[in-house]
Design a protein around this motif. Sequence first.
Motif, PDB file in Angstrom:
ATOM      1  N   GLY A 181      11.366 -14.604  -0.337  1.00 63.11           N
ATOM      2  CA  GLY A 181      10.041 -14.416  -1.586  1.00 63.11           C
ATOM      3  C   GLY A 181       8.976 -14.682  -1.194  1.00 63.11           C
ATOM      4  O   GLY A 181       8.599 -13.707  -1.676  1.00 63.11           O
ATOM      5  N   ALA A 182       8.469 -15.143  -0.210  1.00 61.44           N
ATOM      6  CA  ALA A 182       6.914 -15.240   0.096  1.00 61.44           C
ATOM      7  C   ALA A 182       6.420 -13.639   0.352  1.00 61.44           C
ATOM      8  O   ALA A 182       5.569 -13.371   0.262  1.00 61.44           O
ATOM      9  CB  ALA A 182       6.764 -16.076   1.420  1.00 61.44           C
ATOM     10  N   ASN A 183       6.770 -13.436   0.717  1.00 61.42           N
ATOM     11  CA  ASN A 183       6.616 -11.251   1.395  1.00 61.42           C
ATOM     12  C   ASN A 183       6.873 -10.481   0.604  1.00 61.42           C
ATOM     13  O   ASN A 183       5.948  -9.691   0.044  1.00 61.42           O
ATOM     14  CB  ASN A 183       7.507 -10.681   2.914  1.00 61.42           C
ATOM     15  N   ASN A 184       8.056 -10.379  -0.640  1.00 57.58           N
ATOM     16  CA  ASN A 184       9.009  -9.514  -1.050  1.00 57.58           C
ATOM     17  C   ASN A 184       7.612 -10.032  -2.825  1.00 57.58           C
ATOM     18  O   ASN A 184       8.893  -9.649  -3.676  1.00 57.58           O
ATOM     19  CB  ASN A 184      10.017  -9.568  -1.289  1.00 57.58           C
ATOM     20  N   ILE A 185       7.643 -11.074  -3.398  1.00 58.69           N
ATOM     21  CA  ILE A 185       7.583 -11.443  -4.111  1.00 58.69           C
ATOM     22  C   ILE A 185       6.632 -10.393  -4.535  1.00 58.69           C
ATOM     23  O   ILE A 185       6.113  -9.845  -6.108  1.00 58.69           O
ATOM     24  CB  ILE A 185       7.385 -12.444  -3.952  1.00 58.69           C
ATOM     25  N   ALA A 186       5.892  -9.915  -3.898  1.00 58.21           N
ATOM     26  CA  ALA A 186       4.851  -9.071  -4.361  1.00 58.21           C
ATOM     27  C   ALA A 186       4.997  -7.918  -4.882  1.00 58.21           C
ATOM     28  O   ALA A 186       4.789  -7.351  -5.975  1.00 58.21           O
ATOM     29  CB  ALA A 186       3.537  -8.552  -2.845  1.00 58.21           C
ATOM     30  N   ASN A 187       6.741  -7.174  -4.916  1.00 57.16           N
ATOM     31  CA  ASN A 187       6.544  -6.397  -5.467  1.00 57.16           C
ATOM     32  C   ASN A 187       7.075  -6.192  -6.371  1.00 57.16           C
ATOM     33  O   ASN A 187       7.176  -5.546  -7.159  1.00 57.16           O
ATOM     34  CB  ASN A 187       7.772  -5.704  -4.523  1.00 57.16           C
ATOM     35  N   VAL A 188       7.499  -8.041  -7.074  1.00 58.09           N
ATOM     36  CA  VAL A 188       8.206  -8.183  -8.048  1.00 58.09           C
ATOM     37  C   VAL A 188       6.902  -8.067  -9.022  1.00 58.09           C
ATOM     38  O   VAL A 188       6.718  -7.690 -10.400  1.00 58.09           O
ATOM     39  CB  VAL A 188       9.257  -9.204  -8.601  1.00 58.09           C
ATOM     40  N   MET A 189       5.512  -8.693  -8.724  1.00 63.37           N
ATOM     41  CA  MET A 189       5.616  -9.064  -9.302  1.00 63.37           C
ATOM     42  C   MET A 189       3.472  -8.818  -9.331  1.00 63.37           C
ATOM     43  O   MET A 189       2.071  -9.401  -9.576  1.00 63.37           O
ATOM     44  CB  MET A 189       4.914 -10.685 -10.286  1.00 63.37           C
ATOM     45  N   GLY A 190       3.008  -7.949  -8.177  1.00 65.16           N
ATOM     46  CA  GLY A 190       1.743  -7.759  -7.612  1.00 65.16           C
ATOM     47  C   GLY A 190       1.468  -6.980  -8.808  1.00 65.16           C
ATOM     48  O   GLY A 190      -0.327  -7.154  -8.601  1.00 65.16           O
ATOM     49  N   VAL A 191       2.272  -5.710  -9.204  1.00 64.83           N
ATOM     50  CA  VAL A 191       0.861  -4.999 -10.441  1.00 64.83           C
ATOM     51  C   VAL A 191       1.025  -5.819 -11.808  1.00 64.83           C
ATOM     52  O   VAL A 191       0.419  -5.456 -12.541  1.00 64.83           O
ATOM     53  CB  VAL A 191       1.608  -3.955 -10.431  1.00 64.83           C
ATOM     54  N   PHE A 192       1.244  -7.216 -11.849  1.00 63.78           N
ATOM     55  CA  PHE A 192       1.427  -8.082 -12.609  1.00 63.78           C
ATOM     56  C   PHE A 192      -0.065  -9.104 -12.921  1.00 63.78           C
ATOM     57  O   PHE A 192      -0.318  -9.448 -13.856  1.00 63.78           O
ATOM     58  CB  PHE A 192       2.565  -8.841 -13.214  1.00 63.78           C
ATOM     59  N   VAL A 193      -0.615  -9.442 -11.726  1.00 67.89           N
ATOM     60  CA  VAL A 193      -1.057 -10.101 -11.144  1.00 67.89           C
ATOM     61  C   VAL A 193      -2.661 -10.331 -12.003  1.00 67.89           C
ATOM     62  O   VAL A 193      -3.461 -11.586 -12.361  1.00 67.89           O
ATOM     63  CB  VAL A 193      -1.600 -10.503  -9.745  1.00 67.89           C
ATOM     64  N   GLY A 194      -3.217  -8.836 -12.160  1.00 67.21           N
ATOM     65  CA  GLY A 194      -4.672  -9.062 -12.861  1.00 67.21           C
ATOM     66  C   GLY A 194      -4.733  -9.289 -14.275  1.00 67.21           C
ATOM     67  O   GLY A 194      -5.453  -9.753 -14.633  1.00 67.21           O
ATOM     68  N   SER A 195      -3.022  -9.430 -14.261  1.00 68.58           N
ATOM     69  CA  SER A 195      -2.801  -9.839 -15.852  1.00 68.58           C
ATOM     70  C   SER A 195      -2.748 -11.366 -16.090  1.00 68.58           C
ATOM     71  O   SER A 195      -2.184 -11.579 -17.901  1.00 68.58           O
ATOM     72  CB  SER A 195      -2.414  -9.153 -16.799  1.00 68.58           C
TER      73      SER A 195
END
Length: 582
Positions: A181-195
Amino acid sequence: MLFLLFLSSGLFLGWSLGANDAANVFGSAVGSKMLNFKKAAFIASVFVVLGAVFQGEGTSDTLVSLGAVNTLAGAFTISLCAAITVLFMTKYALPVSTSQAVVGAIIGWSAFTNYHTDFNVLTKIVSTWFFGPLLGMLFSALLFLLLRWTLRRTRIHVIKLDSYIRYALIIAGAFGAYSLGANNIANVMGVFVGSAPDLLLNFGLFSINGVQLLFLIGGLAIAVGIFTYSEKVMHTVGNGILSLTPEAAIVVVLSQALVLFVFSSSWLSNQFVSIGLPAIPLVPVSSTQVVVGSVIGIGMIKGAREIKFRALGEIALGWITTPVAAGILTYFALFFVQNVFKLQVGSGNSNSTSYNIQPPYDLTQQAVKVNLILPGILAIALLVIIVLIYLFFRQQKLRLKAENELLQQQNQYYQTQERLSGLEVSAIQLENNFLGQKLETKRKEYINIALNISAQREFLQTIAEELEQIRNNQNADEKNLQLKAIVSKVKQKMSFSSEMEEFYAQIELIHKDFRQKLIASFPGLTEQEKRLSTLLRLNLSSKEISTLLSISPKSVEIARYRLRKKLNLQQGVSLTEYLQNL
């Protein structure tokens, strides 16, 4: 509402990640049958969410640096194409890498929008595709040797060892799920963090910002994917590459967890910097690649012959095709979204090499701060009440079920007792009928005996009277004639024809099997020879047989000789023993 609509593709990707990558955590345990799927899925879901919320921000900045996706439509398309790619690979039970799918999709977005791709970041990410498996291989080999040495030294009883391994798998799996969860959550929500929404939720004991709220939602999507679609891939990972023992399963899970933790822990990276070492890159690592490397590390220790290279080839093919397929699919999907739905998939200066993307874990001064202490307490109290009500009704249901089962058992017991009593009554009635028939038979026998005695008495009385008359007769000739008549009458009486017929009938009934075998083996025997064989089987002497057959002992010897000839007995073979053994 529009934000949630665009976020749906990220949730879909989270579901795909849970469906596929949870196998890297508990696939070995489930494949070795040390843990059933439901328990593994529950533990994995809880710790995936915890890792995503409390340690997920470390790797998201890397994906932002690779390609700053600055529109919701672009982020939606990237996540959707990555999720479709992962779903397609998962359908064919290939342990595909979600990280590679997302990276390929971001590069496809950069190519379509003509935005700059940071090749330094890309090189750092791609390098983990090689160093991750190598590090997993190293960790697993060392851990496997250490575990094997420990087991040889301690010599734990096999029953205790099985229990220890089961607990160790649960602990290692929980650690692996947290790291995933700590490593791969960026794959799931990484492209949305700017919003991400600029807010801070205060729960009293802890608080989460808008990005962590995104990670919480993504973690829940991963949990749903674990429960609904990961069982098949778990069995593929657990049994498809190398037949793992429970001990090896612990090593694989622990190695994978350590590698993911190393590449996602800001604290560990800072510790390296504080002692003068280079910082550890916080990069989303493919857990699939790490698990495969860990399995190969164990396989090299145990002997390369046990590794199923065909399965490795299929997985390697998935590694190559995943980013390429995701990139191409994203490129064409962005063209469709931009030209059909007229949505902006990229904004800002496309030639710039830096982007003004807000760091995901820093709050601005205008952040909305929401105090959720009281609502949280009320929610927890409501949850406790609901749980108590559920437990109460569940307990009532179980009690009623237990009482119903007890009543059914008692009913079955009474029915069984009733059937048993009926059988006993029937048996007693049959026995009574048998005893009644036997009593009637005996009664008839006694009546016959009494009648026979009466008849014999009358016969002897008549003989006595006639002898008295002869004794008084003075005429010698008449006396001789009268004596001859009496002798003839006595001989006629001595024939016992009816008694002898009854005797033979009883003997043949008792030795029914013997008589059938004798007839089947020697069909040419006469009725007199059959009776002689039966009497010989009873081991009666020639004198006794002569009396029963009303013939002389000499005739019995002749009959025995003829019987031996018909039975084809050799000299020296006892006729009586032969008949007794027939």
